[in-house]
Scaffold this active site. Structure first.
Site, PDB file in Angstrom:
ATOM      1  CB  CYS A  74      -7.469  13.609  19.055  1.00  0.00           C
ATOM      2  SG  CYS A  74      -8.918  13.291  19.995  1.00  0.00           S
ATOM      3  CG  HIS A 130      -6.417  18.409  19.777  1.00  0.00           C
ATOM      4  ND1 HIS A 130      -7.126  17.301  20.337  1.00  0.00           N
ATOM      5  CD2 HIS A 130      -5.731  18.872  20.748  1.00  0.00           C
ATOM      6  CE1 HIS A 130      -6.702  17.171  21.682  1.00  0.00           C
ATOM      7  NE2 HIS A 130      -5.756  18.265  21.813  1.00  0.00           N
TER       8      HIS A 130
END
Ligand SMILES: *[C@@H]1O[C@H](CO)[C@@H](O)[C@H](O)[C@H]1NC(C)=O
Ligand SMILES: *[C@@H]1O[C@H](CO)[C@@H](O)[C@H](O)[C@H]1NC(C)=O
Ligand SMILES: *[C@@H]1O[C@H](CO)[C@@H](O)[C@H](O)[C@H]1NC(C)=O
Ligand SMILES: *[C@@H]1O[C@H](CO)[C@@H](O)[C@H](O)[C@H]1NC(C)=O
Ligand SMILES: *[C@@H]1O[C@H](CO)[C@@H](O)[C@H](O)[C@H]1NC(C)=O
Length: 550
Positions: A74, A130
């Site tokens: 990610c 993120h």
């Protein structure tokens, strides 16, 4: 005396700029970023188990990206999308940002939304970030997005939007905001639906005289918190009675909600007169984690490995791009393309100028995609994580793997789907695509039953297991002991290690990897638990905890 506006008009005329090229006609850029979805979990790669008619309609009417590569995790993947650079050039190559770790995407990096905003775009992030939040000025609205609605961390609960670090003695915290403010009122709304509603709102309320840059960054199909990872609306899960594994069945419900979201988002663009000047890019940030940490039972089969591994299963993404601005549409692209390319590609398509000193790793692939040009070879560095000690590299069709993650636990061929669990509607697959919401608004006459079946066949990958030859010792790959290499043209499933047969080629590839290493910056990760992150100290929210910056 000349007034300012006539002066600008004259300058524009001298520069050959017509009214049609003023900022308001720049195309809208819509990036639908999916989290942890497997290559084999959209039906356009051939699977009949979970049908994704809306996503597939986008691919069949646009360009089906058959060789789209991404980082295997990610945080590095998102950093790559927004910077156009390899993670080794931004310090984001090692692991993800764990919730209470004090680091983020280094502030000197300039990001895609900044360039689009400077060119007159309204810039919107919906969903996952993120890329760091321990300091306020690492958060999305401080880094080029006019607005953000969503969360800062890797995942949240799909319904109450909390993140619970079970490994730490912290209280549970809500991770959901509108811009910088906590947003408790949406508690209870399934995340995919909340983000879709927001995307529709943004599109409806958008000032149509300006172009829109929107990243719709879904939680789906990542897991929620570890004590309740698989979450989907019951009515969606109920559509998958043909899947016997309950975890996989819930996963299918998560995909199905996502597919509906794609339909609603594309329809909203159409209803608001924006679709005919939009570029829609959809892809998964990395391969699915079939097993292990945050496993969602996704499938990258027949590719080897999964998320956070050096193999094709971790780094080949299911994706498609659609736009009326693409001159060629309705084809399967076998051009190798990587997440590093999106910044220069989308900027070129939108005529957004980028500073010359950016040192991008990506290149403008728009002419290639738009013109369906003969695929060109590429060199790509897939992974270089010298903390965990593994790397993965590709020159044209030759793929090099040295070391592995998690002591090689993910080195297998995972996620083979059980037979006899096809969707009962799969015999009418093409019909499902043709009657999807997406096809209803973008459907081209040339996308017929036959064309759909043909493109689907071209994008279906098979590596027959009857070739047991790969079990011979000479082909054995043990990446923790010695580097391996594969010829992906003949062996896309990485079964035949050629290192023992072609030692000189192996050496050549490792020298190239070594050259990348010479130019890598150190990992920016700060792997410490900072207890000041505890939501107990921030009114029950996950919030920046170091105020020095602002
Ligand atoms: C966790 O926090 C509670 C409340 O602050 C405290 O009573 C408990 O001792 C802590 N446990 C650990 C393992 O630190
Ligand atoms: C969300 O709503 C549920 C149900 O009403 C409630 O129990 C829970 O405390 C709420 N969560 C937060 C973080 O407000
Ligand atoms: C796009 O559609 C809108 C609304 O239907 C229309 O006003 C506009 O002229 C169209 N633009 C192009 C480039 O076709
Ligand atoms: C391959 O891995 C070994 C062991 O970690 C390491 O010493 C070597 O530098 C690596 N080679 C390349 C080219 O990355
Ligand atoms: C913020 O972080 C810096 C180091 O980056 C540190 O020197 C400073 O004390 C921190 N401030 C607070 C309020 O935690």
């Amino acid at each position: 005396m000349l007034n300012i506006s006539s002066f600008i008009l004259i300058v524009n005329l001298m520069l050959g700029l017509s009214q049609a090229e003023t900022p308001s006609t720049k195309p809208n850029i819509i990036i639908i970023l999916i989290d942890d979805m497997g290559f084999n979990d959209v039906s356009f790669h051939g699977s009949n188990q979970i049908l994704t008619p809306n996503i597939d309609a986008l691919a069949y009417n646009g360009v089906l990206l058959n060789k789209l590569y991404v980082p295997n995790l990610c945080t590095p993947s998102r950093a790559t999308l927004l910077t156009g650079k390899y993670p080794i050039h931004t310090g984001m190559q090692h692991y993800v940002i764990i919730t209470d770790e004090p680091w983020g995407l280094p502030k000197q990096e300039r990001l895609m939304p900044e360039f689009f905003r400077d060119a007159g775009y309204s810039t919107q992030l919906i969903g996952k970030w993120h890329l760091g939040f321990w300091e306020k000025d690492l958060t999305p609205t401080m880094r080029g997005f006019d607005h953000h609605y969503g969360y800062y961390n890797g995942y949240i609960d799909y319904y109450d939007h909390t993140l619970h670090m079970l490994t730490k003695n912290y209280t549970k915290g809500v991770d959901f905001r509108r811009d910088l403010d906590p947003c408790p009122q949406d508690n209870g709304t399934y995340a995919t639906d909340a983000f879709t509603a927001e995307a529709k709102r943004v599109i409806e309320q958008h000032d149509k005289s300006r172009p829109l840059f929107m990243v719709l960054s879904h939680l789906a199909v990542h897991t929620g918190n570890e004590d309740n990872p698989m979450q989907a609306p019951e009515e969606e899960v109920a559509k998958f009675a043909h899947i016997t594994d309950p975890k996989r069945r819930t996963y299918a419900g998560m995909i199905s909600s996502l597919d509906k979201s794609v339909g609603q988002t594309v329809k909203a663009l159409s209803d608001n007169g924006m679709l005919n000047n939009s570029i829609i890019l959809l892809y998964s940030d990395n391969g699915a984690p079939t097993v292990g940490i945050h496993s969602n039972q996704g499938s990258n089969y027949p590719f080897r490995g999964q998320k956070e591994s050096p193999w094709e299963g971790g780094i080949r993404s299911a994706g498609a791009i659609w736009s009326p601005l693409l001159q060629q549409r309705g084809y399967v692209s076998n051009q190798i393309i990587h997440a590093i390319d999106w910044l220069p590609t989308l900027a070129a398509a939108a005529n957004v100028e980028l500073p010359e000193n950016l040192k991008l790793d990506g290149v403008n692939m728009w002419p290639s995609l738009s013109g369906n040009i003969e695929p060109q070879p590429r060199r790509l560095l897939h992974v270089m994580d010298d903390v965990f000690g593994y790397s993965s590299y590709m020159r044209d069709n030759l793929k090099y793997v040295n070391g592995s993650s998690f002591e090689g636990q993910y080195d297998q061929w995972l996620g083979d789907l059980e037979s006899g669990q096809d969707d009962p509607l799969s015999p009418y697959y093409a019909q499902q695509v043709l009657s999807s919401e997406v096809h209803a608004v973008i459907g081209s006459q040339s996308v017929t039953n036959e064309r759909i079946e043909q493109m689907r066949e071209e994008a279906t990958h098979r590596c027959p297991l009857n070739e047991q030859d790969h079990l011979q010792e000479i082909y054995l790959c043990e990446p923790l002991k010695a580097p391996c290499f594969f010829n992906l043209a003949k062996d896309p499933c990485e079964r035949f290690n050629l290192a023992n047969l072609y030692p000189l080629q192996l050496q050549f590839l490792s020298q190239e990897v070594e050259q990348f290493r010479q130019n890598a910056v150190p990992s920016a990760r700060v792997p410490i638990s900072d207890e000041r992150a505890n939501p107990k100290l921030h009114g029950g929210y996950w919030e920046w905890w170091n105020e020095t910056a602002k």
